[in-house]
Design a protein around this motif. Sequence first.
Motif, PDB file in Angstrom:
ATOM      1  N   CYS A 261     -80.859  -0.739  49.069  1.00  0.00           N
ATOM      2  CA  CYS A 261     -81.092  -0.389  50.481  1.00  0.00           C
ATOM      3  C   CYS A 261     -82.260   0.589  50.526  1.00  0.00           C
ATOM      4  O   CYS A 261     -82.177   1.694  49.994  1.00  0.00           O
ATOM      5  CB  CYS A 261     -79.831   0.230  51.068  1.00  0.00           C
ATOM      6  N   ILE A 262     -83.338   0.202  51.164  1.00  0.00           N
ATOM      7  CA  ILE A 262     -84.554   1.016  51.139  1.00  0.00           C
ATOM      8  C   ILE A 262     -84.419   2.255  52.018  1.00  0.00           C
ATOM      9  O   ILE A 262     -84.707   3.368  51.596  1.00  0.00           O
ATOM     10  CB  ILE A 262     -85.764   0.167  51.565  1.00  0.00           C
ATOM     11  N   ASP A 263     -83.959   2.075  53.252  1.00  0.00           N
ATOM     12  CA  ASP A 263     -83.884   3.205  54.177  1.00  0.00           C
ATOM     13  C   ASP A 263     -82.754   2.982  55.176  1.00  0.00           C
ATOM     14  O   ASP A 263     -82.940   2.317  56.198  1.00  0.00           O
ATOM     15  CB  ASP A 263     -85.212   3.375  54.918  1.00  0.00           C
ATOM     16  N   PRO A 264     -81.571   3.546  54.911  1.00  0.00           N
ATOM     17  CA  PRO A 264     -80.441   3.324  55.828  1.00  0.00           C
ATOM     18  C   PRO A 264     -80.651   3.935  57.211  1.00  0.00           C
ATOM     19  O   PRO A 264     -79.929   3.580  58.149  1.00  0.00           O
ATOM     20  CB  PRO A 264     -79.272   3.992  55.107  1.00  0.00           C
ATOM     21  N   GLU A 265     -81.621   4.843  57.352  1.00  0.00           N
ATOM     22  CA  GLU A 265     -81.889   5.456  58.648  1.00  0.00           C
ATOM     23  C   GLU A 265     -82.883   4.643  59.472  1.00  0.00           C
ATOM     24  O   GLU A 265     -83.118   4.952  60.651  1.00  0.00           O
ATOM     25  CB  GLU A 265     -82.438   6.872  58.447  1.00  0.00           C
ATOM     26  N   ALA A 266     -83.478   3.615  58.887  1.00  0.00           N
ATOM     27  CA  ALA A 266     -84.482   2.827  59.603  1.00  0.00           C
ATOM     28  C   ALA A 266     -83.836   2.028  60.734  1.00  0.00           C
ATOM     29  O   ALA A 266     -82.637   1.708  60.703  1.00  0.00           O
ATOM     30  CB  ALA A 266     -85.197   1.883  58.638  1.00  0.00           C
ATOM     31  N   LYS A 267     -84.647   1.699  61.725  1.00  0.00           N
ATOM     32  CA  LYS A 267     -84.155   0.910  62.861  1.00  0.00           C
ATOM     33  C   LYS A 267     -83.612  -0.421  62.373  1.00  0.00           C
ATOM     34  O   LYS A 267     -84.264  -1.136  61.612  1.00  0.00           O
ATOM     35  CB  LYS A 267     -85.298   0.688  63.861  1.00  0.00           C
ATOM     36  N   ASP A 268     -82.406  -0.774  62.803  1.00  0.00           N
ATOM     37  CA  ASP A 268     -81.745  -2.042  62.495  1.00  0.00           C
ATOM     38  C   ASP A 268     -81.419  -2.207  61.015  1.00  0.00           C
ATOM     39  O   ASP A 268     -81.072  -3.306  60.571  1.00  0.00           O
ATOM     40  CB  ASP A 268     -82.587  -3.241  62.940  1.00  0.00           C
ATOM     41  N   ALA A 269     -81.491  -1.136  60.219  1.00  0.00           N
ATOM     42  CA  ALA A 269     -81.125  -1.258  58.804  1.00  0.00           C
ATOM     43  C   ALA A 269     -79.633  -1.534  58.657  1.00  0.00           C
ATOM     44  O   ALA A 269     -79.209  -2.245  57.745  1.00  0.00           O
ATOM     45  CB  ALA A 269     -81.509   0.004  58.044  1.00  0.00           C
ATOM     46  N   ILE A 270     -78.832  -0.957  59.550  1.00  0.00           N
ATOM     47  CA  ILE A 270     -77.395  -1.227  59.606  1.00  0.00           C
ATOM     48  C   ILE A 270     -77.094  -1.861  60.956  1.00  0.00           C
ATOM     49  O   ILE A 270     -77.445  -1.308  62.006  1.00  0.00           O
ATOM     50  CB  ILE A 270     -76.564   0.051  59.415  1.00  0.00           C
ATOM     51  N   CYS A 271     -76.475  -3.015  60.941  1.00  0.00           N
ATOM     52  CA  CYS A 271     -76.176  -3.746  62.178  1.00  0.00           C
ATOM     53  C   CYS A 271     -74.719  -3.534  62.570  1.00  0.00           C
ATOM     54  O   CYS A 271     -73.819  -3.656  61.728  1.00  0.00           O
ATOM     55  CB  CYS A 271     -76.446  -5.238  61.992  1.00  0.00           C
ATOM     56  N   GLU A 272     -74.498  -3.243  63.830  1.00  0.00           N
ATOM     57  CA  GLU A 272     -73.136  -3.078  64.337  1.00  0.00           C
ATOM     58  C   GLU A 272     -72.550  -4.446  64.670  1.00  0.00           C
ATOM     59  O   GLU A 272     -73.156  -5.233  65.405  1.00  0.00           O
ATOM     60  CB  GLU A 272     -73.123  -2.191  65.563  1.00  0.00           C
TER      61      GLU A 272
END
Length: 359
Positions: A261-272
């Motif tokens: 995982c490159i950047d968990p804080e990036a936009k849309d890196a984690i999808c709800e």
Amino acid sequence: MSPKWSSLLGKCECGYSVKGQGTYSDAFEADFFHQDGIANDENWEVSRYEQLNKDSISMQYSLDNVISNPVSRSPDNPGLQLFVRGYTGSGAVRTAELATKRVDMHYGSYRAAIKSTAVSGTCGAMFWMRDGPQDDKNKQEIDFEILSYEDTDASPQRKIHAVLHGGSDGGENILNVPFRPSDGYHEYRFDWSPGKVSFYVDGQLVQERTDRVPTVPGRIILNHWSHGQYYWEKGPPEKDALMTVAYVKAYFNTTTPARRCIDPEAKDAICEVPDQLGPVSPQTPTTFLTNVNLISGNGGSVDPVNPGPVSTYPPPGKISPDNKCGGNEGFTCLNGPAGDCCSGAGYWYVRKCSPIFQY
């Protein structure tokens, strides 16, 4: 062109967040309202074998009973159609089953939208099952099962059966629902975490279980069957019975090493992951987070509970010592002492079947 296992880059690369459960690394979504060509699908195996039963009628699983019927072809019972054919009184009951090729699916949220049959005498099921041979000592399974004889206008409350097997024993609980399962597509969902399984119907929590909870990875299976046992499905049916699946969705951890995982804080890196509240229909489509029918890997860590290797598909080919196939040892029944055949669900049977199950 058939769909492939794949990974999404950027969007959802750090996982899928399920409310109340946490974030899972991988996703699997199949939109049967719009998908065609199940026979050539690279994500699923359609079972083709005969199950011999000592105390009941044998069952013949075949490709003819698993039919893609996308909305673009017909508005009549669109989706993936699983038939139990009307029984003629002799031979095996003709039944339907398919399983994911992927066998490393662990803790997660598993969902299927299903319209069951109103024809009495069948059992329709969506379930997760551990990879490898099943017996009374190592069976691990989470099920939703629908018995069609219970789906009648005379029933004040209709029933869905929630079944758990975790090791040496199993248990089944009855869930009352306020609708006829054959009236439309309803979402049956279970969220599986260490020590707990939560069952949902149309997005509403209906039961939580902390007994017999499975612990190892496995696969998703859909089936529709009948073998004439009075104490369970009370079949077989006298005419064709149809169960239709609108979709399957799973958001889960895996025992297969994942991408970083490159950047968990990036936009849309984690999808709800949204909850499906209420019935499903082609006119009110549900949300899909991945390219439909693709597997989306993440950048999360390997599942910490079971980080070791899992079975490959197909297994590498050591002769089984006990007529069971698959599993982490990769046993085969080819040239074994009592036959050559394994089903897509990892079971062993004595009669020949399609080469894809002759591990």
